[in-house]
Scaffold this motif. Structure first.
Motif, PDB file in Angstrom:
ATOM      1  N   ALA A 120      -5.683   7.118 -31.033  1.00 45.67           N
ATOM      2  CA  ALA A 120      -5.462   6.010 -29.984  1.00 45.67           C
ATOM      3  C   ALA A 120      -4.205   6.676 -28.890  1.00 45.67           C
ATOM      4  O   ALA A 120      -4.585   6.300 -27.862  1.00 45.67           O
ATOM      5  N   PRO A 121      -3.244   7.410 -29.437  1.00 43.25           N
ATOM      6  CA  PRO A 121      -2.072   7.775 -28.628  1.00 43.25           C
ATOM      7  C   PRO A 121      -2.804   8.880 -27.592  1.00 43.25           C
ATOM      8  O   PRO A 121      -2.489   8.770 -26.479  1.00 43.25           O
ATOM      9  N   ILE A 122      -3.935   9.518 -27.878  1.00 43.86           N
ATOM     10  CA  ILE A 122      -4.533  10.681 -26.970  1.00 43.86           C
ATOM     11  C   ILE A 122      -4.907   9.646 -25.772  1.00 43.86           C
ATOM     12  O   ILE A 122      -4.903   9.655 -24.655  1.00 43.86           O
ATOM     13  N   ARG A 123      -5.782   8.420 -26.085  1.00 41.89           N
ATOM     14  CA  ARG A 123      -6.373   7.646 -24.986  1.00 41.89           C
ATOM     15  C   ARG A 123      -5.320   6.885 -24.317  1.00 41.89           C
ATOM     16  O   ARG A 123      -5.761   6.591 -23.066  1.00 41.89           O
ATOM     17  N   ILE A 124      -4.382   6.220 -25.050  1.00 39.94           N
ATOM     18  CA  ILE A 124      -3.307   5.655 -24.337  1.00 39.94           C
ATOM     19  C   ILE A 124      -2.832   6.265 -23.180  1.00 39.94           C
ATOM     20  O   ILE A 124      -2.640   5.728 -21.952  1.00 39.94           O
ATOM     21  N   VAL A 125      -2.172   7.315 -23.693  1.00 34.47           N
ATOM     22  CA  VAL A 125      -1.431   8.287 -22.537  1.00 34.47           C
ATOM     23  C   VAL A 125      -2.424   8.653 -21.537  1.00 34.47           C
ATOM     24  O   VAL A 125      -1.996   8.802 -20.336  1.00 34.47           O
ATOM     25  N   ASN A 126      -3.769   9.103 -21.862  1.00 31.65           N
ATOM     26  CA  ASN A 126      -4.422   9.481 -20.722  1.00 31.65           C
ATOM     27  C   ASN A 126      -5.007   8.672 -19.923  1.00 31.65           C
ATOM     28  O   ASN A 126      -5.165   8.896 -18.703  1.00 31.65           O
ATOM     29  N   LEU A 146      -3.245   6.071 -19.015  1.00 22.45           N
ATOM     30  CA  LEU A 146      -1.923   6.036 -18.029  1.00 22.45           C
ATOM     31  C   LEU A 146      -1.879   7.040 -17.108  1.00 22.45           C
ATOM     32  O   LEU A 146      -1.582   6.900 -16.043  1.00 22.45           O
ATOM     33  N   LEU A 147      -2.042   8.297 -17.413  1.00 19.29           N
ATOM     34  CA  LEU A 147      -2.005   9.314 -16.565  1.00 19.29           C
ATOM     35  C   LEU A 147      -3.165   9.482 -15.598  1.00 19.29           C
ATOM     36  O   LEU A 147      -3.003   9.641 -14.481  1.00 19.29           O
ATOM     37  N   GLY A 153      -4.665  -1.073 -17.390  1.00 19.32           N
ATOM     38  CA  GLY A 153      -5.217  -1.950 -18.022  1.00 19.32           C
ATOM     39  C   GLY A 153      -5.997  -1.499 -19.074  1.00 19.32           C
ATOM     40  O   GLY A 153      -6.012  -2.022 -20.476  1.00 19.32           O
ATOM     41  N   PHE A 154      -6.796  -0.348 -19.095  1.00 20.90           N
ATOM     42  CA  PHE A 154      -7.348   0.377 -20.157  1.00 20.90           C
ATOM     43  C   PHE A 154      -6.471   1.002 -21.332  1.00 20.90           C
ATOM     44  O   PHE A 154      -6.721   0.881 -22.472  1.00 20.90           O
ATOM     45  N   ALA A 155      -5.087   1.268 -20.909  1.00 22.80           N
ATOM     46  CA  ALA A 155      -4.021   1.962 -21.766  1.00 22.80           C
ATOM     47  C   ALA A 155      -3.656   0.723 -22.778  1.00 22.80           C
ATOM     48  O   ALA A 155      -3.671   0.687 -23.962  1.00 22.80           O
ATOM     49  N   LYS A 205      -9.226  14.427 -13.100  1.00 21.03           N
ATOM     50  CA  LYS A 205      -8.896  13.146 -12.014  1.00 21.03           C
ATOM     51  C   LYS A 205      -7.926  13.637 -10.983  1.00 21.03           C
ATOM     52  O   LYS A 205      -7.821  13.171  -9.794  1.00 21.03           O
ATOM     53  N   TYR A 206      -7.256  14.600 -11.354  1.00 22.67           N
ATOM     54  CA  TYR A 206      -6.219  15.254 -10.221  1.00 22.67           C
ATOM     55  C   TYR A 206      -6.690  16.465  -9.646  1.00 22.67           C
ATOM     56  O   TYR A 206      -6.038  17.232  -9.041  1.00 22.67           O
TER      57      TYR A 206
END
Length: 177
Positions: free
Chosen positions: A50-56, A58-59, A64-66, A107-108
């Motif tokens: 989950a931390p991988i999905r949360i941080v990414n 946000l980045l 909302g998805f985070a 994305k960047y």
């Protein structure tokens, strides 16, 4: 393919690894461990990432998805008993959004790059390879065991167990592909 000889060698290495070690290990594991228990492990490994999905998320500018991923993590870590069940989805219908650092780099504007076959990991690109390394640092299991080593027997063992557990649900898919 600028590194075709390397890619061919790694493809053959991974192919032999699958047939000689990975598949027999997954078959034995599947024979010994009931599907319900393997499913619990799958849910646990998904929850621990989950931390991988949360941080990414946000980045990638998707707070909302985070937040949804954070909610899923909290539900699954408590009601789902340390993530052994995906209670967020099963009980409340809360589904998440997969996100990794390779996607974040994309994305960047960072390009995919050339095709590369990594030993043990399979086909990837430089962007996703770097993404995998960054995501590895966000995964809590990375820090199990010796604190002075990034790759130690404990976290590599957990990674191998995760992959063997995952493979046990998909035996034969590689051959069909």
């Amino acid at each position: 393919d600028p590194i075709e000889p390397f890619n061919r060698a790694m493809y053959h290495f991974n192919d032999k690894l699958y047939f000689w070690i990975w598949k027999p290990a997954a078959q034995g594991y599947k024979y010994i461990v009931p599907e319900e228990i393997r499913g619990l492990f799958s849910s646990f490994y998904q929850n621990i990432k989950a931390p991988i999905r949360i941080v990414n998320n946000l980045l990638q500018g998707k707070p909302g998805f985070a937040a949804i991923e954070m909610l899923r993590f909290l539900i699954n870590s408590t009601i789902g008993v340390a993530g052994l069940r995906d209670c967020a989805k099963e009980c409340f219908g809360v589904t998440g959004r997969d996100a990794d650092f390779g996607q974040t780099l994309g994305k960047y504007g960072v390009g995919f790059g050339f095709y590369v076959v990594a030993p043990f990991l399979g086909p990837t690109s430089p962007r996703d390879g770097i993404g995998w390394l960054v995501d590895w640092t966000l995964k809590p299991t990375t820090y199990v065991g010796s604190s002075d080593e990034w790759f130690n027997p404990q976290n590599v063992g957990l990674f191998a167990h995760e992959k063997i557990n995952q493979t046990s649900f998909h035996i034969g898919d590689y051959e069909i592909f």
